[in-house]
Design an enzyme around this catalytic site. Structure first.
Site, PDB file in Angstrom:
ATOM      1  N   GLU A  36       0.827  -1.207   0.000  1.00  0.00           N
ATOM      2  CA  GLU A  36       0.000   0.000   0.000  1.00  0.00           C
ATOM      3  C   GLU A  36       0.865   1.262   0.000  1.00  0.00           C
ATOM      4  O   GLU A  36       0.553   2.234  -0.676  1.00  0.00           O
ATOM      5  CB  GLU A  36      -0.942   0.011   1.214  1.00  0.00           C
ATOM      6  CG  GLU A  36      -2.050  -1.034   1.151  1.00  0.00           C
ATOM      7  CD  GLU A  36      -3.032  -0.786   0.013  1.00  0.00           C
ATOM      8  OE1 GLU A  36      -3.071   0.341  -0.506  1.00  0.00           O
ATOM      9  OE2 GLU A  36      -3.745  -1.729  -0.369  1.00  0.00           O
TER      10      GLU A  36
ATOM     11  N   LEU B 206      12.255   4.193  -6.453  1.00  0.00           N
ATOM     12  CA  LEU B 206      10.798   4.327  -6.317  1.00  0.00           C
ATOM     13  C   LEU B 206      10.379   5.784  -6.143  1.00  0.00           C
ATOM     14  O   LEU B 206       9.224   6.130  -6.394  1.00  0.00           O
ATOM     15  CB  LEU B 206      10.311   3.550  -5.085  1.00  0.00           C
ATOM     16  CG  LEU B 206       9.823   2.131  -5.299  1.00  0.00           C
ATOM     17  CD1 LEU B 206       9.479   1.498  -3.961  1.00  0.00           C
ATOM     18  CD2 LEU B 206       8.600   2.097  -6.208  1.00  0.00           C
TER      19      LEU B 206
ATOM     20  N   TYR C 132      -7.016   5.827   4.696  1.00  0.00           N
ATOM     21  CA  TYR C 132      -7.119   4.843   3.620  1.00  0.00           C
ATOM     22  C   TYR C 132      -6.245   3.612   3.911  1.00  0.00           C
ATOM     23  O   TYR C 132      -6.703   2.466   3.850  1.00  0.00           O
ATOM     24  CB  TYR C 132      -6.713   5.469   2.269  1.00  0.00           C
ATOM     25  CG  TYR C 132      -6.374   4.400   1.273  1.00  0.00           C
ATOM     26  CD1 TYR C 132      -7.387   3.718   0.611  1.00  0.00           C
ATOM     27  CD2 TYR C 132      -5.052   3.988   1.081  1.00  0.00           C
ATOM     28  CE1 TYR C 132      -7.097   2.670  -0.249  1.00  0.00           C
ATOM     29  CE2 TYR C 132      -4.752   2.940   0.238  1.00  0.00           C
ATOM     30  CZ  TYR C 132      -5.772   2.295  -0.430  1.00  0.00           C
ATOM     31  OH  TYR C 132      -5.484   1.247  -1.255  1.00  0.00           O
TER      32      TYR C 132
ATOM     33  N   ASP D 222     -10.082   5.347  -2.161  1.00  0.00           N
ATOM     34  CA  ASP D 222      -8.938   5.993  -2.820  1.00  0.00           C
ATOM     35  C   ASP D 222      -9.490   6.717  -4.051  1.00  0.00           C
ATOM     36  O   ASP D 222     -10.718   6.809  -4.214  1.00  0.00           O
ATOM     37  CB  ASP D 222      -7.854   4.958  -3.190  1.00  0.00           C
ATOM     38  CG  ASP D 222      -8.305   3.992  -4.281  1.00  0.00           C
ATOM     39  OD1 ASP D 222      -9.496   4.022  -4.662  1.00  0.00           O
ATOM     40  OD2 ASP D 222      -7.467   3.206  -4.759  1.00  0.00           O
TER      41      ASP D 222
END
Ligand code: SF4
Length: 342
Positions: free
Chosen positions: A54, A97, A137, A155
């Site tokens: 996530e 990333l 979330y 989301d």
């Protein structure tokens, strides 16, 4: 369906009620079972692995996450391993990333879990939301997928689906409320993932694929796509990087820890000012590289030809074998890989 102009009555959405909510949930779950993408974090109920996915998926596409996810889990297979690592080692594993603040928060949260929760990810949404980097979330996603808690997630994809089902924009509070009403209490994790998957693959922002949508019977919009705000305009910039490589070492510079972007990461010496002399001196190669809303044209200069402005004397020599364990920026990693240095 793209371009379909016939608008169904909003009454169709109101038909989702106690009488047919079961039908609605079954249709979505059956579609998900038949169509879901096979992704590694969907093959586990381990809260650490789900949490990691996530966090990585925030601001990064699935295709960009897959390999990093595998390598990161190999390097840090559980919360204890992550908590006991140095921040530099965590940033090194995250390299490429982007949005490194996510890695720092993940690392801090792992340490808090070891200190206050005995190394086990907390079951309750309230306890997980108290951890660094875990908002409403993410807490709901982990609780529903790993622990089968009946908490809905919203989301960007779920929000779009819900607004279209409703046929109008909803406030944030209304959106979360609708998501919770629709949630399957017996399969909350699958249902949440099904809503997100539908938004990611069928109810697309510009061209929803309504003809194949399992929720079409209940949808008020059915292809009537709200006018979208234009995407923010990309800025264009040029930078010059100095690649000096000799005696098994490369010259690298550490970014200030006070910077908002890639703080504390290592990179090749670089400048937004062109070097003095001929722009062709020492020029090795040009790359395109994008970071958030900026597209960079990156000129890489080799050897001593860049002497004379900013680039030459900065940084320190770093042995090549040390580089894989260092937090280096994605651009520097890309250049060193193309050069065959790492
Ligand atoms: Fe089309 Fe389904 Fe999205 Fe409704 S929910 S707009 S039917 S894709």
């Amino acid at each position: 369906m793209a371009g379909k102009t016939q608008r169904a009555s909003p009454v169709s959405q109101r038909n989702i009620g106690p009488c047919n909510i079961g039908h609605f949930r079954r249709a979505l779950l059956a579609w998900y079972e038949a169509n879901r993408r096979d992704l590694p974090w969907r093959r586990t109920r381990d809260p650490y692995s789900i949490w990691l996915s996530e966090i990585m998926l925030q601001q990064t596409r699935v295709s960009g996450v897959l390999e990093h996810y595998r390598v990161f889990l190999e390097r840090f297979p559980n919360i204890t391993a992550l908590a006991s690592a140095s921040e530099d080692a965590v940033l090194a594993a995250w390299s490429g990333l982007g949005y490194y603040r996510r890695a720092r928060m993940l690392h801090q949260a792992a340490r808090e879990i070891v200190e206050h929760h005995g190394g086990r990810f907390p079951h309750s949404v309230e306890a997980s939301r108290a951890l660094p980097g875990i908002g409403r979330y993410t807490a709901a996603a982990i609780a529903s997928i790993a622990f089968q808690e009946s908490v809905a997630v919203v989301d960007g994809n779920v929000e779009r689906v819900l607004h279209r089902l409703e046929g109008r924009a909803l406030t944030s509070r209304q959106t979360w409320q609708r998501a919770q009403e629709f949630l399957s209490p017996s399969r909350p994790g699958d249902f949440n993932q099904a809503m997100m998957e539908l938004g990611a693959t069928v109810c697309l922002p510009r061209e929803p694929r309504c003809l194949i949508c399992p929720l079409r019977p209940w949808c008020a919009a059915q292809g009537e796509v709200a006018r979208r705000k234009p995407a923010p305009r990309q800025q264009r910039k040029q930078i010059w990087c100095a690649l000096e490589h000799r005696n098994g070492a490369v010259r690298l510079v550490r970014r200030s820890k006070k910077l908002s972007l890639m703080a504390g990461m290592w990179e090749l010496p670089q400048s937004t000012d062109p070097p003095r002399g001929s722009p062709h001196d020492g020029h090795w190669r040009t790359f395109r590289h994008s970071i958030t809303v900026t597209d960079y044209t990156v000129h890489v200069l080799r050897g001593q030809a860049h002497n004379g402005k900013v680039l030459a004397s900065r940084g320190k020599w770093v042995a090549i074998e040390e580089i894989p364990a260092m937090p280096i920026t994605g651009l520097t990693r890309k250049i060193l890989k193309v050069e065959g240095i790492i």
